[in-house]
Write a protein that holds these residues in place. Structure first.
Motif, PDB file in Angstrom:
ATOM      1  N   ALA A  75      10.970   3.007   7.862  1.00 44.48           N
ATOM      2  CA  ALA A  75      10.682   4.303   8.485  1.00 44.48           C
ATOM      3  C   ALA A  75       9.586   5.042   7.720  1.00 44.48           C
ATOM      4  O   ALA A  75       8.694   5.667   8.321  1.00 44.48           O
ATOM      5  N   HIS A  76       9.635   4.941   6.390  1.00 42.04           N
ATOM      6  CA  HIS A  76       8.615   5.585   5.563  1.00 42.04           C
ATOM      7  C   HIS A  76       7.241   4.991   5.852  1.00 42.04           C
ATOM      8  O   HIS A  76       6.255   5.720   6.009  1.00 42.04           O
ATOM      9  N   ALA A  77       7.189   3.659   5.961  1.00 41.42           N
ATOM     10  CA  ALA A  77       5.902   3.004   6.226  1.00 41.42           C
ATOM     11  C   ALA A  77       5.399   3.317   7.626  1.00 41.42           C
ATOM     12  O   ALA A  77       4.199   3.549   7.832  1.00 41.42           O
ATOM     13  N   LEU A  78       6.315   3.333   8.587  1.00 40.38           N
ATOM     14  CA  LEU A  78       5.913   3.613   9.970  1.00 40.38           C
ATOM     15  C   LEU A  78       5.437   5.048  10.156  1.00 40.38           C
ATOM     16  O   LEU A  78       4.705   5.349  11.111  1.00 40.38           O
ATOM     17  N   SER A  79       5.853   5.923   9.256  1.00 45.76           N
ATOM     18  CA  SER A  79       5.414   7.326   9.345  1.00 45.76           C
ATOM     19  C   SER A  79       3.946   7.487   8.970  1.00 45.76           C
ATOM     20  O   SER A  79       3.359   8.563   9.156  1.00 45.76           O
ATOM     21  N   ALA A  81       2.875   6.717   5.804  1.00 46.90           N
ATOM     22  CA  ALA A  81       2.770   6.826   4.352  1.00 46.90           C
ATOM     23  C   ALA A  81       2.576   5.440   3.754  1.00 46.90           C
ATOM     24  O   ALA A  81       3.367   4.532   4.012  1.00 46.90           O
ATOM     25  N   MET A  82       1.529   5.281   2.982  1.00 48.57           N
ATOM     26  CA  MET A  82       1.233   3.998   2.349  1.00 48.57           C
ATOM     27  C   MET A  82       1.181   4.141   0.830  1.00 48.57           C
ATOM     28  O   MET A  82       0.387   3.507   0.152  1.00 48.57           O
ATOM     29  N   ASP A  83       2.037   5.017   0.299  1.00 45.07           N
ATOM     30  CA  ASP A  83       2.019   5.323  -1.127  1.00 45.07           C
ATOM     31  C   ASP A  83       3.125   4.595  -1.893  1.00 45.07           C
ATOM     32  O   ASP A  83       3.437   4.953  -3.020  1.00 45.07           O
ATOM     33  N   ASP A  84       3.724   3.595  -1.267  1.00 40.94           N
ATOM     34  CA  ASP A  84       4.853   2.914  -1.884  1.00 40.94           C
ATOM     35  C   ASP A  84       4.586   1.418  -1.959  1.00 40.94           C
ATOM     36  O   ASP A  84       3.919   0.853  -1.085  1.00 40.94           O
ATOM     37  N   TRP A  85       5.093   0.783  -2.986  1.00 41.53           N
ATOM     38  CA  TRP A  85       4.947  -0.667  -3.152  1.00 41.53           C
ATOM     39  C   TRP A  85       6.151  -1.337  -2.509  1.00 41.53           C
ATOM     40  O   TRP A  85       7.259  -1.261  -3.018  1.00 41.53           O
ATOM     41  N   GLN A  86       5.943  -2.017  -1.351  1.00 42.88           N
ATOM     42  CA  GLN A  86       7.048  -2.592  -0.591  1.00 42.88           C
ATOM     43  C   GLN A  86       6.737  -4.026  -0.168  1.00 42.88           C
ATOM     44  O   GLN A  86       6.494  -4.309   1.013  1.00 42.88           O
TER      45      GLN A  86
END
Length: 280
Positions: A75-79, A81-86
């Motif tokens: 959900a975070h990525a789909l929003s 936001a690309m600030d996380d290492w996943q």
């Protein structure tokens, strides 16, 4: 409890297993296949289905334990936001689970369809030495499956395993006897399940007609050819030194005193329970 799609409930194999190898699974496979309406595959098909089963169980546990967190990351990525290492980002956990479930049932359904196409609507496979967690997983995923659990006294099973060269060293003997005892102890938890039939190899050989009747009643197989019991086949064609035989039947090997001590040390309690006629 897994919600198995209704269309897959017909994936209902007859599963033949045992505490160890050399307990009679092939005899049961051959008997039921020598009928008018059934065919049981060997260990290659068993290996494919067991591998699929173990993989799906791993996925189900992973999603149960981590699904919520994985869905939050998605959900975070789909929003945007690309600030996380996943590096492990995946589709919604329930989408992944649905995909795995659809994948899992393709092989059983193809085998069921093939059986019907050749006039053998009852199908199954053998997979000896299946631990309880594997048997339970198969029954969870295919709730209309029927399990035939063939067990043989460990003295004779070990003699046969040594002749077949499955067991060669003292360490092998120890592992074989420990596995027999562990699996016999664990299968006791399934004895009351109406989908599970425990069959002693010794009873099957001694009272073959009655045992064949019982197996037919349990599985729905019709017209199993009892002459299968008269054909002694227990290995491949080949050299005895390799565990094979020029006649496809290899004589059991004599146990050493050390072998017998190991059997009693590892499996004595289970022998007393399931083979009270054996004096130990």
């Amino acid at each position: 409890m897994l919600d198995v799609p209704e269309r897959y409930l017909e994936a209902a194999p007859v599963i033949v297993t045992s505490p160890t190898t050399r307990c009679g699974t092939t005899l049961v496979q051959r008997l039921l296949s020598a009928s008018g309406n059934a065919f049981l595959y060997g260990e290659e098909v068993g290996k494919h289905i067991v591998t699929l089963t173990q993989s799906l169980i791993v996925v189900m546990r992973h999603i149960e334990q981590n699904g919520a967190s994985l869905d939050d990351h998605l959900a975070h990525a789909l929003s945007g936001a690309m600030d996380d290492w996943q590096p492990g980002l995946m589709a919604p956990s329930q989408v992944m689970l649905r995909g795995w479930i659809e994948t899992y049932y393709q092989l059983p359904m193809v085998l069921a369809d093939y059986g019907r196409s050749i006039g053998r609507p009852i199908w199954g496979f053998k997979w000896p030495a299946a631990p309880r967690e594997v048997t339970s997983a198969l029954m969870l995923l295919m709730p209309r499956a029927k399990v035939i659990y063939v067990f043989r006294n460990p003295f004779d099973a070990l003699k046969s395993a040594k002749a077949r060269r499955f067991v060669r060293t003292e360490a092998d003997v120890d592992r074989f006897c420990a596995a027999w005892a562990k699996n016999m102890q664990e299968v006791a938890a399934l004895e009351q399940d109406e989908r599970v039939l425990l069959v002693r190899y010794e009873d099957m050989v001694r009272n073959s007609a009655a045992c064949a009747d019982l197996l037919e009643l349990f599985t729905g197989v019709e017209g199993a050819d009892r002459s299968v019991f008269d054909i002694k086949v227990n290995t491949f064609l080949g050299e005895t030194a390799l565990g094979y035989s020029p006649s496809r039947y290899i004589e059991p090997e004599v146990l050493t005193d050390g072998d017998r001590k190991t059997v009693l040390a590892k499996a004595g309690a289970m022998i007393e329970r399931y083979f009270p006629e054996i004096r130990i």
